[in-house]
Each structure stands twice: as C-alpha cells, then as structure tokens.
Write a protein that holds these residues in place. Structure first.
Motif, mmCIF file in Angstrom:
data_model
loop_
_atom_site.group_PDB
_atom_site.id
_atom_site.type_symbol
_atom_site.label_atom_id
_atom_site.label_comp_id
_atom_site.label_asym_id
_atom_site.label_seq_id
_atom_site.Cartn_x
_atom_site.Cartn_y
_atom_site.Cartn_z
ATOM 1 N N ILE A 13 5.681 -2.696 3.391
ATOM 2 C CA ILE A 13 4.958 -3.143 2.198
ATOM 3 C C ILE A 13 5.740 -2.569 1.023
ATOM 4 O O ILE A 13 5.709 -1.360 0.762
ATOM 5 C CB ILE A 13 3.506 -2.639 2.204
ATOM 6 C CG1 ILE A 13 2.827 -2.974 3.536
ATOM 7 C CG2 ILE A 13 2.728 -3.250 1.049
ATOM 8 C CD1 ILE A 13 1.471 -2.314 3.722
ATOM 9 N N SER A 85 5.537 -6.602 -3.408
ATOM 10 C CA SER A 85 4.515 -6.453 -4.429
ATOM 11 C C SER A 85 5.187 -5.932 -5.680
ATOM 12 O O SER A 85 6.070 -5.072 -5.611
ATOM 13 C CB SER A 85 3.447 -5.472 -3.931
ATOM 14 O OG SER A 85 2.342 -5.408 -4.799
ATOM 15 N N ASP A 88 4.354 -0.750 -8.017
ATOM 16 C CA ASP A 88 4.137 0.044 -6.814
ATOM 17 C C ASP A 88 3.096 -0.668 -5.961
ATOM 18 O O ASP A 88 2.020 -1.010 -6.459
ATOM 19 C CB ASP A 88 3.651 1.447 -7.179
ATOM 20 C CG ASP A 88 3.501 2.327 -5.953
ATOM 21 O OD1 ASP A 88 4.362 3.185 -5.736
ATOM 22 O OD2 ASP A 88 2.516 2.156 -5.204
ATOM 23 N N ALA A 89 3.404 -0.874 -4.708
ATOM 24 C CA ALA A 89 2.509 -1.638 -3.832
ATOM 25 C C ALA A 89 1.145 -0.976 -3.668
ATOM 26 O O ALA A 89 0.161 -1.634 -3.343
ATOM 27 C CB ALA A 89 3.156 -1.830 -2.470
ATOM 28 N N GLY A 90 1.078 0.342 -3.898
ATOM 29 C CA GLY A 90 -0.178 1.061 -3.742
ATOM 30 C C GLY A 90 -0.973 1.201 -5.025
ATOM 31 O O GLY A 90 -2.048 1.812 -5.019
ATOM 32 N N ALA A 95 -0.662 -3.089 -0.968
ATOM 33 C CA ALA A 95 -0.813 -2.132 0.128
ATOM 34 C C ALA A 95 -2.251 -2.044 0.634
ATOM 35 O O ALA A 95 -2.494 -2.049 1.845
ATOM 36 C CB ALA A 95 -0.318 -0.750 -0.299
ATOM 37 N N SER A 96 -3.208 -1.972 -0.266
ATOM 38 C CA SER A 96 -4.595 -1.763 0.177
ATOM 39 C C SER A 96 -5.100 -2.932 1.008
ATOM 40 O O SER A 96 -5.699 -2.734 2.070
ATOM 41 C CB SER A 96 -5.512 -1.523 -1.019
ATOM 42 O OG SER A 96 -5.561 -2.670 -1.860
ATOM 43 N N LEU A 99 -3.392 -3.053 4.488
ATOM 44 C CA LEU A 99 -3.880 -2.021 5.398
ATOM 45 C C LEU A 99 -5.321 -2.275 5.826
ATOM 46 O O LEU A 99 -5.696 -1.997 6.977
ATOM 47 C CB LEU A 99 -3.746 -0.646 4.742
ATOM 48 C CG LEU A 99 -2.318 -0.189 4.440
ATOM 49 C CD1 LEU A 99 -2.319 1.194 3.802
ATOM 50 C CD2 LEU A 99 -1.452 -0.195 5.693
ATOM 51 N N VAL A 111 4.129 0.547 10.340
ATOM 52 C CA VAL A 111 3.942 0.155 8.944
ATOM 53 C C VAL A 111 4.519 1.233 8.035
ATOM 54 O O VAL A 111 4.349 2.430 8.272
ATOM 55 C CB VAL A 111 2.443 -0.028 8.605
ATOM 56 C CG1 VAL A 111 2.269 -0.436 7.147
ATOM 57 C CG2 VAL A 111 1.810 -1.060 9.509
ATOM 58 N N GLU A 112 5.196 0.782 6.991
ATOM 59 C CA GLU A 112 5.698 1.705 5.974
ATOM 60 C C GLU A 112 5.365 1.148 4.598
ATOM 61 O O GLU A 112 5.622 -0.021 4.307
ATOM 62 C CB GLU A 112 7.210 1.882 6.099
ATOM 63 C CG GLU A 112 7.789 2.843 5.057
ATOM 64 C CD GLU A 112 9.292 3.012 5.157
ATOM 65 O OE1 GLU A 112 9.836 3.839 4.408
ATOM 66 O OE2 GLU A 112 9.915 2.307 5.981
ATOM 67 N N VAL A 113 4.773 1.981 3.746
ATOM 68 C CA VAL A 113 4.537 1.623 2.348
ATOM 69 C C VAL A 113 5.675 2.227 1.532
ATOM 70 O O VAL A 113 5.863 3.446 1.525
ATOM 71 C CB VAL A 113 3.175 2.138 1.851
ATOM 72 C CG1 VAL A 113 2.966 1.759 0.382
ATOM 73 C CG2 VAL A 113 2.032 1.591 2.713
ATOM 74 N N PRO A 115 7.306 2.943 -2.052
ATOM 75 C CA PRO A 115 6.876 3.007 -3.457
ATOM 76 C C PRO A 115 7.854 2.339 -4.405
ATOM 77 O O PRO A 115 9.041 2.175 -4.109
ATOM 78 C CB PRO A 115 6.790 4.508 -3.728
ATOM 79 C CG PRO A 115 7.762 5.116 -2.781
ATOM 80 C CD PRO A 115 7.717 4.268 -1.547
#
Length: 260
Positions: A13, A85, A88-90, A95-96, A99, A111-113, A115
């Motif tokens: 992500i 995304s 930042d995907a989070g 990301a949310s 997940l 899975v890897e997020v 940044p």
C-alpha cells in the motif's frame, strides 16, 4: 497476463507523496517496480506512467475505494500487487480501508504500508516552518465524518493554541465548511494569527499565499480541494525581511532556553 506462482502474493500500500517522482521514497519506487499489478485512482496513476511498462494497471474513480481494496486483495493472494495512494497512504489514504477489507476477508497476505510525504509536510515546506512542534491535522470533508463531529474537533483543537492543518478545505459540494473552521479559529486565536494557503504543494501549478486570520476572507475564493491550509497557533508569527513576507515560523521553544 503477468506470470505468477501460487501462494507467493504480496500487497504494498504505497504512499506516493505529492506526485512527482523526485518526492517519492526509494522504497515506494521499488515496490512499484516489483509489482505485477498496480491499482489506484486515475489521478495518481497518471504521473507513474513511465514506471508502469509491462504491468497490468487497474484504474478506478473516486468513490470506488472499497471495490479497489477488495480487488487488490484478491489479486495479492497470488500476485505481487501495489495499490497507490496520494500523499501518505495512512493519512486520509487507502491504508485503512485496505486493511479493514483484508481483516474481513481473512486472507493471509504479506502486507506492507509504505509511507509518503503527506500534504501537511508538503505545504509546510513551502511556507517556512509553521509545524515545528505540536500540531493537529483535520479534514473538513464531511463525506465520511458528520459535520457536527468535525466542528466539535475544530473547537477543541483551536482551543489548544497549536497550529492546525486543514485537509479538503472547500469544494463545490461543500463550499461553507472552511468558513465554519474560520469561525471556530476566531473563538481562540487573534486576528494576526498567520495562515498559509498552499495549492498543489510540490506539484505543477503550485500557488502559495500567506495571510492572517483577520484577512482570510479575501483569499477564500482561491481555496479548493487541491489546497492545504495551515492556521498557525498562538505563538506562530509571519517571518518578514523588511517589507517582504518570507514565510511562517512557529517557535519550537529554543527562545525559552537559549540566547540567539
């Protein structure tokens, strides 16, 4: 179609930052290079075109985030997949939801997020150092969060006297939310409080305005969904060199310990 091996899938992500390749992390670039499938909103995929040769690219529109997340997960069960995304995907990114969908799906996927530079950092870099210490970030979009909750949060945050970064400040569908945020800011902050308005931060057609809480109304027409607004805190000030406005400074506190 890309070749694959059973049970060797993975899902990255990826936060792309502002969009230009020079502002993407090396890890983000590697994840995209390694992916067989790349999924994302068309707006974020377009700048990546030179990186996407030989990959299967799946583009979708705003409002299709849940479908996009499920498709990425289904593919990642047996393929190397990257879902991209902006920023930042989070942080207000993919990301949310990815997940959450994965949690419901129950699949065992690596899975890897990854940044990326979020809009707060990008915009702050264009107006000096407005976020040097504690600060808050809040979105004015009431698509997923009721407006009454947003207003409660705004009032609470502005009461702390720390800088506040406003994402999604104004759109044609909700033209008045930014004005509500200004009302809440004025309950707690003086009219000289600096404000940085940055449109398309670190992207093409960038525009930057530095103004104050007392004079913000004249600049509201320039604010849209591509804009990030930073409202300074109680200690923030406009940095000037003579009559020229250079930026915004929010002191971190060194002046209370050192002489300089």
């Amino acid at each position: 179609m890309p070749s694959h091996t059973e049970n060797t899938g993975s899902l990255a992500i990826v936060g792309l930052g502002p969009g230009k390749r020079e502002y993407m992390t090396a890890r983000a670039l590697k994840a995209i290079a390694s992916a067989e499938y790349v999924l994302g909103h068309s707006m974020y995929l377009e700048p990546l075109e030179p990186l996407l040769n030989g990959k299967t690219v799946i583009s979708s529109s705003m409002g299709k985030e849940v479908d996009r997340a499920q498709q990425a997960i289904d593919l990642a069960k047996t393929h190397a997949v990257a879902i991209v995304s902006g920023g930042d995907a989070g942080v207000y990114g993919m990301a949310s939801i990815v997940l959450e969908v994965l949690e419901h799906d129950g699949a065992e996927i690596k899975v890897e997020v990854i940044p990326g530079i979020t809009a707060a950092n990008a915009a702050a870099s264009r107006v000096g150092s407005p976020l040097s210490g504690d600060f808050a970030v809040i979105s004015l979009s009431d698509l997923l969060t009721p407006l009454e909750i947003i207003e409660k949060r705004l009032d609470a945050i502005f009461s702390l006297g720390i800088p506040v970064v406003l994402y999604n400040p104004k759109s044609r569908g909700r033209p008045h939310n930014f004005a509500l945020a200004v009302e809440h800011a004025r309950k707690h902050l003086g009219k000289e409080t600096p404000i940085g308005i940055v449109k398309n931060a670190l992207r093409e057609h960038e525009e930057t305005i530095i103004t104050t809480l007392g004079e913000i109304e004249e600049h509201i027409p320039a604010i849209d969904m591509h804009t990030t607004v930073i409202i300074g805190g109680s200690e923030s000030r406009i940095w000037r060199r003579g009559d020229d406005v250079k930026g915004i400074i929010t002191p971190r506190g060194y002046h209370r310990k050192y002489i300089y």
